[in-house]
Design an enzyme around this catalytic site. Structure first.
Site, PDB file in Angstrom:
ATOM      1  N   ASP A 239       0.825  -1.216   0.000  1.00 15.92           N
ATOM      2  CA  ASP A 239       0.000   0.000   0.000  1.00 15.92           C
ATOM      3  C   ASP A 239       0.854   1.259   0.000  1.00 15.92           C
ATOM      4  O   ASP A 239       0.426   2.315  -0.459  1.00 15.92           O
ATOM      5  CB  ASP A 239      -0.935   0.004   1.215  1.00 15.92           C
ATOM      6  CG  ASP A 239      -2.053  -0.995   0.980  1.00 15.92           C
ATOM      7  OD1 ASP A 239      -1.848  -2.187   1.258  1.00 15.92           O
ATOM      8  OD2 ASP A 239      -3.102  -0.581   0.455  1.00 15.92           O
ATOM      9  N   ASN A 249       1.536  -3.043   4.160  1.00 14.89           N
ATOM     10  CA  ASN A 249       0.603  -3.896   3.402  1.00 14.89           C
ATOM     11  C   ASN A 249      -0.404  -4.457   4.398  1.00 14.89           C
ATOM     12  O   ASN A 249      -0.322  -4.192   5.609  1.00 14.89           O
ATOM     13  CB  ASN A 249       1.367  -5.001   2.657  1.00 14.89           C
ATOM     14  CG  ASN A 249       0.476  -5.729   1.662  1.00 14.89           C
ATOM     15  OD1 ASN A 249      -0.220  -5.094   0.870  1.00 14.89           O
ATOM     16  ND2 ASN A 249       0.449  -7.040   1.715  1.00 14.89           N
TER      17      ASN A 249
HETATM   18  O1  MRU Z   1      -7.672  -2.927   2.884  1.00 20.21           O
HETATM   19  P1  MRU Z   1      -7.357  -3.319   1.464  1.00 20.21           P
HETATM   20  O2  MRU Z   1      -8.123  -4.508   0.996  1.00 20.21           O
HETATM   21  O3  MRU Z   1      -7.470  -2.136   0.534  1.00 20.21           O
HETATM   22  O4  MRU Z   1      -5.820  -3.736   1.503  1.00 20.21           O
HETATM   23  C1  MRU Z   1      -5.232  -4.154   0.306  1.00 20.21           C
HETATM   24  C2  MRU Z   1      -3.839  -4.602   0.462  1.00 20.21           C
HETATM   25  O5  MRU Z   1      -3.242  -4.551   1.513  1.00 20.21           O
HETATM   26  C3  MRU Z   1      -3.140  -5.029  -0.807  1.00 20.21           C
HETATM   27  O6  MRU Z   1      -2.228  -6.050  -0.544  1.00 20.21           O
HETATM   28  C4  MRU Z   1      -2.393  -3.830  -1.391  1.00 20.21           C
HETATM   29  O7  MRU Z   1      -3.244  -2.732  -1.534  1.00 20.21           O
HETATM   30  C5  MRU Z   1      -1.780  -4.148  -2.706  1.00 20.21           C
HETATM   31  S1  MRU Z   1      -2.983  -4.290  -3.979  1.00 20.21           S
HETATM   32  C6  MRU Z   1      -2.200  -4.541  -5.463  1.00 20.21           C
END
Ligand code: MRU
Length: 349
Positions: A239, A249
């Site tokens: 993220d 992440n």
């Molecule tokens: O809370 P989320 O579902 O948005 O979290 C998503 C993640 O942590 C993913 O691993 C990250 O955004 C990478 S997506 C290519």
């Protein structure tokens, strides 16, 4: 099987597949306003860092369409500031959100001499460009990362860093997709990813549609599968990557990195360069989103715990030292990350 669309710009509307309902129902939500798009980001109709960025850009394009063609440039700019601020408040951790808002605002700044009608059209085109670029970027991430995946290997992934989290191909799942499409005999272990089960609901759904063999485990089984030699590599998304390589992440990524290190299993992070925040020096500077306690205490609307206090951080930080390699569209980055990632700067609003 029909390909799914994570998000789509159609006739001055934004269509978003409702990821809260998958894999049971495949429903698309139609957004006519930037507020509706923002709400979809906030409540996880759409999630995953690159997909959040695309949604933010399309939300801004919808916001721009609210302005009349006879308005002044200053009025447009003032309105877009309000739109940016509204969208920026949805989720704090994924830097792609701020990157996309920054890119749309940069375009507005470059268009001071243009007619408002033209600027509005350019903003719509830019949002669609961001989506199309993401597809190409993820394919390149897949191409670059697939070299690291050995034939006849088992890859553990966490959360969903797939087509649903991007324009359609995925980062971590992009690497897996590319390796599979090259004919490598691989299979995946997907951790379920409590509290809201992106691994169990989304990653298994995507991989199954593509015929990539996948087995599901609960998060607590990761140590067991690694200790039994069942896992050859771990590939996750990100993220936000700080300039020293520390990576935010999905919650539960950090313990996987420790387990991988303990068992001598390579731990890879796959992400576009738009996820690198060059202004963030280390993981300590990354804001971790705290979400609604009900995600932990309830399942399908039913309480599963006593009525106690809850911690619900949505992300954790994996220290750079645990990351074997960062896989991006611009190539593979290795330690020391402060040197290899030196040139990336975040575009902010
Ligand atoms: O809370 P989320 O579902 O948005 O979290 C998503 C993640 O942590 C993913 O691993 C990250 O955004 C990478 S997506 C290519």
């Amino acid at each position: 099987m029909e390909p799914f669309r994570t998000i789509e710009w159609k006739n001055k509307r934004v269509l978003i597949i409702d990821q809260r309902k998958l894999p049971v129902e495949e429903i698309y939500i139609e957004c006519a306003t930037f507020e509706q798009v923002a709400e979809c980001i906030r409540n996880l109709v759409i999630r995953g860092a690159p997909a959040i960025g695309i949604a933010a850009a399309m939300g801004m394009a919808l916001g721009a369409l609210e302005i009349g063609n006879n308005c002044s440039y200053e009025k447009l700019k003032e309105h877009m500031k309000k739109v940016s601020q509204h969208i920026a408040l949805t989720r704090p951790t994924a830097v792609n959100l701020f990157w996309a808002i920054g890119r749309m605002n940069d375009l507005i700044s470059e268009c001071r001499e243009k007619r408002v009608e033209e600027i509005k059209n350019l903003l719509v085109t830019e949002a669609i460009n961001i989506q199309e670029e993401d597809l190409r970027t993820c394919m390149q991430i897949g191409e670059n990362g697939s070299e690291l995946i050995e034939d006849s290997s088992v890859i553990l992934t966490h959360c969903n860093a797939g087509g649903l989290a991007t324009a359609g191909y995925g980062t971590a799942l992009g690497v897996i997709r590319s390796a599979f499409r090259k004919g490598k005999n691989i299979s995946v272990i997907s951790s379920e990813t409590r509290p809201i089960l992106q691994g169990a609901r989304l990653t298994t759904w995507e991989l199954e549609r593509e015929g990539i063999p996948v087995r599901l485990i609960t998060d607590s089984m990761a140590g067991y599968v690694m200790s039994r030699g069942i896992v050859n590599s771990v590939v996750v998304g990100a993220d936000r990557v700080a300039s020293n390589g520390d990576t935010a992440n999905k919650i539960g990524t950090y313990p996987l990195s420790i387990l991988a290190k303990h068992h001598g299993i390579p731990f890879y992070v796959a992400a576009p360069t738009s996820t690198i925040d060059g202004e963030c020096l280390s993981g300590e500077e990354i804001t971790i989103e705290q979400r609604n306690p009900e995600e932990v205490t309830h399942m399908n609307g039913k309480r599963i715990s006593a009525a106690v206090e809850v911690l619900n951080p949505a992300f954790d930080i994996t220290p750079a030292e645990n990351i074997e390699c960062l896989i991006t569209e611009a190539g593979l980055f290795r330690k020391p990350y402060s040197e290899s990632l030196g040139k990336f700067k975040r575009k902010d609003q």
